[in-house]
Design a protein around this motif. Structure first.
Motif, PDB file in Angstrom:
ATOM      1  N   THR A  49       0.811  -1.215   0.000  1.00  0.00           N
ATOM      2  CA  THR A  49       0.000   0.000   0.000  1.00  0.00           C
ATOM      3  C   THR A  49       0.846   1.267   0.000  1.00  0.00           C
ATOM      4  N   TYR A  50       2.166   1.127   0.141  1.00  0.00           N
ATOM      5  CA  TYR A  50       3.061   2.282   0.169  1.00  0.00           C
ATOM      6  C   TYR A  50       4.013   2.323  -1.015  1.00  0.00           C
ATOM      7  N   GLY A  51       4.109   1.250  -1.775  1.00  0.00           N
ATOM      8  CA  GLY A  51       5.045   1.189  -2.890  1.00  0.00           C
ATOM      9  C   GLY A  51       5.352  -0.247  -3.242  1.00  0.00           C
ATOM     10  N   GLY A  52       6.473  -0.458  -3.955  1.00  0.00           N
ATOM     11  CA  GLY A  52       6.830  -1.790  -4.411  1.00  0.00           C
ATOM     12  C   GLY A  52       8.235  -2.187  -4.018  1.00  0.00           C
ATOM     13  N   ILE A  53       8.430  -3.488  -3.887  1.00  0.00           N
ATOM     14  CA  ILE A  53       9.731  -4.053  -3.525  1.00  0.00           C
ATOM     15  C   ILE A  53       9.721  -5.508  -3.992  1.00  0.00           C
ATOM     16  N   ASN A  54      10.848  -6.168  -3.957  1.00  0.00           N
ATOM     17  CA  ASN A  54      10.857  -7.599  -4.255  1.00  0.00           C
ATOM     18  C   ASN A  54      11.533  -8.355  -3.121  1.00  0.00           C
ATOM     19  N   TYR A  55      11.338  -9.687  -3.115  1.00  0.00           N
ATOM     20  CA  TYR A  55      12.043 -10.511  -2.133  1.00  0.00           C
ATOM     21  C   TYR A  55      12.587 -11.747  -2.823  1.00  0.00           C
ATOM     22  N   ASN A  56      13.468 -12.462  -2.123  1.00  0.00           N
ATOM     23  CA  ASN A  56      14.270 -13.517  -2.738  1.00  0.00           C
ATOM     24  C   ASN A  56      13.922 -14.908  -2.190  1.00  0.00           C
ATOM     25  N   PRO A  57      12.948 -15.596  -2.791  1.00  0.00           N
ATOM     26  CA  PRO A  57      12.577 -16.935  -2.315  1.00  0.00           C
ATOM     27  C   PRO A  57      13.737 -17.931  -2.341  1.00  0.00           C
ATOM     28  N   VAL A  58      14.728 -17.701  -3.210  1.00  0.00           N
ATOM     29  CA  VAL A  58      15.852 -18.636  -3.295  1.00  0.00           C
ATOM     30  C   VAL A  58      16.595 -18.729  -1.962  1.00  0.00           C
ATOM     31  N   LEU A  59      16.553 -17.662  -1.152  1.00  0.00           N
ATOM     32  CA  LEU A  59      17.214 -17.684   0.146  1.00  0.00           C
ATOM     33  C   LEU A  59      16.379 -18.379   1.215  1.00  0.00           C
ATOM     34  N   ALA A  60      15.110 -18.639   0.913  1.00  0.00           N
ATOM     35  CA  ALA A  60      14.202 -19.210   1.915  1.00  0.00           C
ATOM     36  C   ALA A  60      13.863 -20.665   1.641  1.00  0.00           C
ATOM     37  N   ARG A  61      14.579 -21.312   0.747  1.00  0.00           N
ATOM     38  CA  ARG A  61      14.188 -22.674   0.377  1.00  0.00           C
ATOM     39  C   ARG A  61      14.234 -23.649   1.541  1.00  0.00           C
ATOM     40  N   ARG A  62      15.180 -23.447   2.441  1.00  0.00           N
ATOM     41  CA  ARG A  62      15.254 -24.344   3.592  1.00  0.00           C
ATOM     42  C   ARG A  62      14.009 -24.223   4.460  1.00  0.00           C
ATOM     43  N   GLN A  63      13.426 -23.029   4.533  1.00  0.00           N
ATOM     44  CA  GLN A  63      12.217 -22.817   5.320  1.00  0.00           C
ATOM     45  C   GLN A  63      11.024 -23.559   4.734  1.00  0.00           C
ATOM     46  N   LEU A  64      11.134 -23.944   3.460  1.00  0.00           N
ATOM     47  CA  LEU A  64      10.063 -24.680   2.802  1.00  0.00           C
ATOM     48  C   LEU A  64      10.475 -26.109   2.474  1.00  0.00           C
ATOM     49  N   GLY A  65      11.578 -26.558   3.131  1.00  0.00           N
ATOM     50  CA  GLY A  65      11.949 -27.967   3.081  1.00  0.00           C
ATOM     51  C   GLY A  65      13.066 -28.345   2.135  1.00  0.00           C
ATOM     52  N   PHE A  66      13.491 -27.423   1.281  1.00  0.00           N
ATOM     53  CA  PHE A  66      14.494 -27.761   0.275  1.00  0.00           C
ATOM     54  C   PHE A  66      15.895 -27.335   0.731  1.00  0.00           C
ATOM     55  N   PRO A  67      16.932 -27.954   0.158  1.00  0.00           N
ATOM     56  CA  PRO A  67      18.289 -27.638   0.613  1.00  0.00           C
ATOM     57  C   PRO A  67      18.795 -26.294   0.092  1.00  0.00           C
ATOM     58  N   LEU A  68      19.700 -25.706   0.859  1.00  0.00           N
ATOM     59  CA  LEU A  68      20.460 -24.542   0.426  1.00  0.00           C
ATOM     60  C   LEU A  68      21.884 -25.021   0.193  1.00  0.00           C
ATOM     61  N   GLU A  91       5.399   4.870  -3.553  1.00  0.00           N
ATOM     62  CA  GLU A  91       4.189   5.284  -4.255  1.00  0.00           C
ATOM     63  C   GLU A  91       4.327   6.748  -4.672  1.00  0.00           C
ATOM     64  N   GLY A  92       4.071   7.010  -5.950  1.00  0.00           N
ATOM     65  CA  GLY A  92       4.177   8.373  -6.463  1.00  0.00           C
ATOM     66  C   GLY A  92       5.565   8.750  -6.942  1.00  0.00           C
ATOM     67  N   LYS A  93       6.542   7.859  -6.738  1.00  0.00           N
ATOM     68  CA  LYS A  93       7.915   8.104  -7.187  1.00  0.00           C
ATOM     69  C   LYS A  93       8.396   6.855  -7.920  1.00  0.00           C
ATOM     70  N   ASP A  94       7.999   6.751  -9.182  1.00  0.00           N
ATOM     71  CA  ASP A  94       8.243   5.519  -9.933  1.00  0.00           C
ATOM     72  C   ASP A  94       8.670   5.843 -11.362  1.00  0.00           C
ATOM     73  N   PRO A  95       9.858   6.434 -11.539  1.00  0.00           N
ATOM     74  CA  PRO A  95      10.278   6.848 -12.881  1.00  0.00           C
ATOM     75  C   PRO A  95      10.498   5.683 -13.846  1.00  0.00           C
ATOM     76  N   GLN A  96      10.749   4.482 -13.341  1.00  0.00           N
ATOM     77  CA  GLN A  96      10.989   3.324 -14.206  1.00  0.00           C
ATOM     78  C   GLN A  96       9.717   2.521 -14.495  1.00  0.00           C
ATOM     79  N   ASN A  97       8.573   3.044 -14.037  1.00  0.00           N
ATOM     80  CA  ASN A  97       7.298   2.341 -14.216  1.00  0.00           C
ATOM     81  C   ASN A  97       7.360   0.918 -13.672  1.00  0.00           C
ATOM     82  N   LEU A  98       7.975   0.781 -12.493  1.00  0.00           N
ATOM     83  CA  LEU A  98       8.077  -0.539 -11.883  1.00  0.00           C
ATOM     84  C   LEU A  98       6.704  -1.098 -11.522  1.00  0.00           C
ATOM     85  N   LYS A  99       5.798  -0.216 -11.126  1.00  0.00           N
ATOM     86  CA  LYS A  99       4.470  -0.711 -10.760  1.00  0.00           C
ATOM     87  C   LYS A  99       3.812  -1.415 -11.934  1.00  0.00           C
TER      88      LYS A  99
END
Length: 459
Positions: A279-298, A314-322
């Protein structure tokens, strides 16, 4: 570990007063039916957050890798874990982008099963955004509850939870973003997006108020803590900073068997990881770092391409990431056993060495005492799997009972003899499981510890 520490930052949390909202739970006639319709919202509403623990946790947030980095391990909340904790599945679509039009008074009235003229009279604007005052909604929920109008009461009550607990923004106010998300019944991507965005924004700015669903982040974190740390009395009166810095890779409760059949959302569209719109903007996260939390090996250090970070306000998106993120959620890429191999929930040395190097270079926010593992186990190899599987099954069952305990003791009318008997039975079953778990762990340790020591000599 480098003796020099990085400076800690001053954080606070938006924690609205939920006393009146919690009082409405006495009107919930059947908590199990409510859970089937709306997920685990009652459990989240009942959660009492240890703000001291959370104030320490956020000091470990690593803005480069979008995770919490500790001396020899990383943890990060995932879509799958949030979906389980909220009890609401993730739909194959982005639930919220902020591009949706503002719903009309009639549409909100239809959603809440109440009269349009009442909604129109109380619709107002705060902080530049439209919404409804929470005191008005609480009064309406109470009125419909007393009138035994279950549909209207539940709709208003759930909207209040969305507005004040899941997506808190302005005190005593439920804004149209919360209403939009409530109408889609797909809140999990937005919840995780708000969590990462607020953590990241406040970290980059050197501190400030973290605005996200704090009870959910708290429940996620303690689900990974060993029972002896998260639920037992702190007899040594140790600070949370000391207690968390003493944790090692072997202490963490990595995996819950509820994720056995889950397909991980690994990436979306053009992105090599998962973009999240909050609700405030956009970001990403990295599931590859969490594989052990879901049972798979790292196994090794992830490819840098998989860890590429994006962020916008929000309101500051010159690269049209949204626009790119919205489009990316039309093509969700999942991975499971077929792509990632068998589940063994281990971390191999190349990955662990990479994490230790990151922790050394990034520096820890607190002194690193000599590790004092909360539970003595062998290395994360096959001889220890018996213990891990037992912990998985036990903790999975105990977590359900913990949630029922929360509901029964904190939310339901205490005069109900039926619920009192149910609570007593569950409490006894929980105690019996804990005792059986301790006995079985001792037996497994005795059987496997000599083997583990022999394996230690081989590495």
């Amino acid at each position: 570990m480098d003796k020099q520490r990085r400076n800690t930052k001053k954080y606070s949390f938006r924690q609205p007063d939920l006393k009146e909202l919690r009082s409405l739970t006495s009107y919930v006639l059947d908590p199990l039916e409510f859970k089937a319709r709306h997920g685990k919202l009652l459990s989240i509403l009942a959660t009492q957050v240890d703000e001291g623990l959370m104030s320490v946790l956020v000091q470990f947030y690593d803005p480069l890798y979008r995770c919490f980095t500790f001396p020899d391990f990383q943890l990060l909340p995932t879509l799958e874990e949030y979906a389980y904790l909220v009890g609401i599945p993730i739909l194959d679509q982005l639930s919220f982008s902020g591009l949706e039009r503002v719903p009309s008074s009639q549409e909100i009235a239809d959603l809440l099963h109440i009269d349009e003229s009442i909604v129109g009279a109380y619709m107002t604007t705060k902080g530049g955004i439209q919404g409804l005052p929470s005191d008005f909604l609480i009064a309406q929920a109470t009125m419909y509850a007393k009138a035994m109008s279950e549909d209207a009461f539940e709709a208003i009550f759930v909207l209040l939870i969305y507005g004040l607990v899941l997506f808190p923004k302005i005190d005593n106010f439920v804004d149209v973003n919360a209403i939009r998300i409530f109408s889609t019944l797909n809140p999990v991507p937005t919840l995780l997006g708000d969590t990462y965005f607020s953590l990241h924004m406040r970290n980059v700015n050197g501190g400030g108020t973290i605005v996200c669903c704090l009870p959910l982040l708290y429940k996620w974190f303690i689900s990974h803590l060993p029972h002896t740390l998260a639920f037992k009395e702190n007899k040594g009166c140790l600070r949370w900073s000391t207690r968390l810095m003493s944790l090692t890779n072997d202490d963490i409760f990595w995996y819950n068997r509820v994720y056995d059949g889950v397909q991980i959302i690994n990436s979306c569209g053009e992105f090599s990881n998962v973009p999240l719109l909050g609700t405030y903007g956009g970001i990403n996260y990295n599931p590859v770092l969490a594989r052990r939390q879901l049972g798979f090996p790292l196994k090794d250090k992830p490819n840098n391409v998989l860890l590429e970070g994006v962020f916008f306000q929000e309101g500051k998106d010159p690269q049209n990431l949204k626009g790119r993120m919205v489009h990316a959620w039309r093509k969700i890429h999942r991975k499971g056993r077929k792509e990632l191999g068998p589940k063994n929930c281990i971390a191999l040395e190349p990955y662990t060495s990479w994490v230790r190097r990151i922790a050394y270079e990034y520096r820890m926010p607190y002194d690193h005492p000599r590790p004092t593992p909360m539970v003595m186990v062998g290395p994360s190899t096959l001889p220890n799997q018996g213990v891990e599987e037992l912990r998985d099954e036990d903790r999975s069952r105990a977590w359900v009972i913990d949630e029922l305990d929360d509901v029964v003791t904190s939310l339901l009318p205490q005069s109900s003899r039926f619920w009192k008997r149910k609570y007593d039975r569950l409490a006894k079953e929980k105690a019996d499981m804990e005792a059986a778990y301790e006995r079985e762990v001792k037996r497994l340790r005795a059987a496997y510890l000599p083997v583990s020591r022999d394996l230690d000599d081989c590495f």
